[in-house]
Design an enzyme around this catalytic site. Structure first.
Site, mmCIF file in Angstrom:
data_model
loop_
_atom_site.group_PDB
_atom_site.id
_atom_site.type_symbol
_atom_site.label_atom_id
_atom_site.label_comp_id
_atom_site.label_asym_id
_atom_site.label_seq_id
_atom_site.Cartn_x
_atom_site.Cartn_y
_atom_site.Cartn_z
ATOM 1 C CG ASP A 134 -1.838 1.199 1.224
ATOM 2 O OD1 ASP A 134 -2.853 1.126 0.516
ATOM 3 O OD2 ASP A 134 -1.532 2.218 1.877
ATOM 4 C CE1 TYR A 180 0.826 7.842 2.786
ATOM 5 C CE2 TYR A 180 1.261 5.643 1.957
ATOM 6 C CZ TYR A 180 0.444 6.519 2.635
ATOM 7 O OH TYR A 180 -0.737 6.059 3.153
ATOM 8 C CE LYS A 240 -3.727 4.913 0.523
ATOM 9 N NZ LYS A 240 -2.312 4.639 0.894
ATOM 10 C CG HIS A 257 -4.274 9.995 0.456
ATOM 11 N ND1 HIS A 257 -2.933 9.852 0.182
ATOM 12 C CD2 HIS A 257 -4.424 9.591 1.735
ATOM 13 C CE1 HIS A 257 -2.314 9.382 1.247
ATOM 14 N NE2 HIS A 257 -3.193 9.219 2.208
#
Ligand code: A2P
Length: 305
Positions: free
Chosen positions: A44, A49, A74, A105
């Site tokens: 994931d 990120y 996302k 997200h």
């Protein structure tokens, strides 16, 4: 071994996946490589990120056929207007032809004040505090209208949402809109935030729940809860394993994040908890009240209600 769940597209989702939030580049690469070696087949990630490059590289370097790994990424808030371009950018960073699941997200479109229009698809290098709720006639219903069409492009096999409340879901599920039903809703779930009502709503609509921060994440007291420790010692396992297996036993997908090889390994051990112990873990929040790890200010604002 852990079970697999079936998405509303028919695709199989391995119940336990590796979370990659807050994993910096080299650690993210090593964590994903280690997890895949140990048998994880569900990774994931997210554009925000900022580690899609190492995550994708570890997936490609693993030698495991792409079709055997379930990969999620996302759409960030600054990308809501042009989700297909955002997905293209994620795929380019990942070095993959498609992802298995593309999630919105947060149910909030953001603008970044200091970026020009053309830069909206760029993930800001650091959170400079300049992002803001986009007030200029955009909302997540429009975002979903665009995102739900992405399956047709073949660039993602399924689409879903994250951090959506029951009200957010109701807004995109209105029958007259005729939108695709999200395949998944990824939300914060752990015994201090059991989310029973939201999970029940998702189940009733065939939306698979994915639990992030299943260990209560870094600031939580959950992992040292004395009642949890007692249950863990009864099964001769770590408290984290009890929490992960509690989630799996409740029927959803669980996404523990770790960059530590030993923890990546122990987090992947299935155990069978007794119904009494599952109930005892569900009751943990009654002692301390509920606790949300993710600061609602980050993304949910008044929309997440
Ligand atoms: P680390 O990456 O050093 O292992 P969550 O998934 O709830 O957000 O929790 C992630 C946090 O929990 C990270 O700080 C991670 O640190 C830590 N963690 C992951 N697995 C375990 C484990 N088995 N026992 C204790 N802490 C863990």
């Amino acid at each position: 071994t852990f079970p697999t769940l079936t998405l509303n597209t028919g695709a199989k989702l391995p119940a336990v996946g590796l979370g990659t939030w807050q994993s910096p580049d080299q650690e993210a690469y090593n964590a994903v490589a280690t997890a895949l070696k140990l048998g994880y087949r569900h990774i994931d990630g997210a554009a925000i990120y900022r580690n899609e490059v190492p995550v994708g590289k570890a997936i490609r370097d693993s030698g495991i056929p792409r079709s055997e790994i379930f990969v999620t990424t996302k759409l960030w808030g600054t990308q809501h207007r042009e989700p297909e371009k955002a997905l293209d950018a994620s795929l380019q960073r990942l070095g993959l032809d498609y992802v298995d699941l593309y999630l919105v997200h947060w149910p909030v479109a953001l603008k970044t004040n200091n970026l020009k229009d053309g830069d909206l698809l760029t993930i800001p290098v650091k959170d400079d505090g300049n992002r803001d709720v986009d007030l200029e006639g955009w909302d997540y219903v429009k975002t979903w209208e665009l995102v739900q069409k992405l399956v047709e492009t073949g660039k993602t096999k399924a689409v879903g949402v994250s951090n959506f409340s029951i009200n957010n879901l109701k807004a995109i599920l209105k029958p007259e809109l005729k939108f695709v039903v999200p395949a998944a809703n990824q939300i914060e779930v752990h015994p201090q935030l059991p989310q029973d009502e939201l999970i029940e709503f998702c189940n009733a609509h065939g939306i698979v729940v994915e639990a992030y921060c299943p260990l209560g994440s870094t600031t939580s007291t959950l992992l040292s809860d004395p009642d949890l420790l007692k249950i863990a010692s009864k099964y001769s396992v770590e408290p984290a394993q009890v929490l992960i297996n509690w989630g799996v036993a409740r029927g959803y997908s669980v996404l523990p994040k770790s960059v530590n090889p030993k923890r990546i390994e122990s987090n992947f051990k299935a155990i069978k908890l007794s119904p009494e112990d599952i109930q005892a873990i569900s009751d943990l929040h009654k002692k301390v009240g509920t606790h949300r790890y993710v600061d609602p200010k980050w993304g949910s604002f008044e929309a997440f209600a």
